[in-house]
Design an enzyme around this catalytic site. Sequence first.
Site, PDB file in Angstrom:
ATOM      1  N   CYS A  79     -10.715  12.201  29.083  1.00 27.08           N
ATOM      2  CA  CYS A  79      -9.262  12.386  29.089  1.00 27.08           C
ATOM      3  C   CYS A  79      -8.704  12.805  30.446  1.00 27.08           C
ATOM      4  O   CYS A  79      -7.491  12.819  30.629  1.00 27.08           O
ATOM      5  CB  CYS A  79      -8.848  13.411  28.032  1.00 27.08           C
ATOM      6  SG  CYS A  79      -9.238  12.894  26.356  1.00 27.08           S
ATOM      7  N   HIS A 317      -1.222   9.995  23.188  1.00 32.40           N
ATOM      8  CA  HIS A 317      -2.356  10.267  24.074  1.00 32.40           C
ATOM      9  C   HIS A 317      -3.181   8.999  24.284  1.00 32.40           C
ATOM     10  O   HIS A 317      -4.144   8.748  23.564  1.00 32.40           O
ATOM     11  CB  HIS A 317      -3.197  11.365  23.442  1.00 32.40           C
ATOM     12  CG  HIS A 317      -4.325  11.872  24.280  1.00 32.40           C
ATOM     13  ND1 HIS A 317      -4.511  11.531  25.600  1.00 32.40           N
ATOM     14  CD2 HIS A 317      -5.366  12.712  23.968  1.00 32.40           C
ATOM     15  CE1 HIS A 317      -5.599  12.130  26.074  1.00 32.40           C
ATOM     16  NE2 HIS A 317      -6.132  12.843  25.095  1.00 32.40           N
TER      17      HIS A 317
END
Length: 365
Positions: A79, A317
Amino acid sequence: MVAARRTPIAPKGGALARLTAAELAAPVIRASVDETGLAEVGDVVLGNVMGPGGNIARVAALAAGLDVTVPGMTIDRQCGSGLAAIITAAEAIRAGDGRLRIAGGVESCSTTPIRIADGVAYDRAPFAPPGHPDPDMVRAAQDLAVFDGIDRDRQDAYAARSHRLAVLTQGHRGFDAELVPLAGVTADSGPRERMPTMLDRFPPLFPGAGGTLTAGNSCRDSDGAAAVALVPAGAGLPGLALIATATVGCDPALPGLGPVPAVERLLATAGVTLADVAAIELVEAFAAQALAALTRLGLTDQDSRVCADGGALALGHPWGASAAVSVVRLFSRLVRSGAPAGTLGLATAAVGGGLGVAALFEVVR
């Protein structure tokens, strides 16, 4: 950093579901190059987590119409990949290659391939080897909520804040200047005006004592891409100067705490404090994770500097792109808004397996 653009963000299976990762990335690469007015591109560096492989950065660079001499490199730091790509591109410029670089991240959760090992399909590769904790990020966020005693009401309140701010920004067209519409999609799909009134209806993802994580106070897996244009200092263009970075490991059992040591090391390197920073973008993967990091950094749940237009809890996301989206948001909040030279902005993300990545930027006029 003299240009910063992103696609709209849409949930997995949503409005961008038919586009591959390269098809998502190519338009923002093209837009970032065009915005600079510069012709020669030295490289394209993109973060990506779960794509098909094959060096998506190179494929996207060609799809964007860049010259065949532009190589392309794809980075996986989970991420934190999008921010890691920006840092990597900046390091090449600092090493002496003064050509324009495009860096950022992309994720098409909708077209993620099925991965198979020993004839068995699996969702993800290990974040840590045998003998080390290896929770997935949802389980890790729940564990962190229990570890820090972050209750359901506090998590829901933080998620509600993210949606309220994102809806407000959409309402006054505050995202428009950074967006590159594609496939007929012109706005983020995630922000929902009614979400703050609905959060208490979501069931816990881990029922039982201590189960406080829900789909409402967690981000949605999403599709999207973001890219920035990087040139050497002194180019004479307004933008954000990258002045310090830090990437730090932490306990893989609690990977959501990664931003804490990364930001602490970053601030020490730069010789500043959080009081000196005007804008902060933290990848809000989960409300519990964001709150745990903010608390340890001495920031309140409602600090107006943090994700001032909403974050990943509202927008979504897209794993490999999210940390680059944070940098695009900083560019809009500081450069496009007219913040004076010298104003500081911070971007940071937690990373699966127990890492944190952070970068400090300064407005240049």
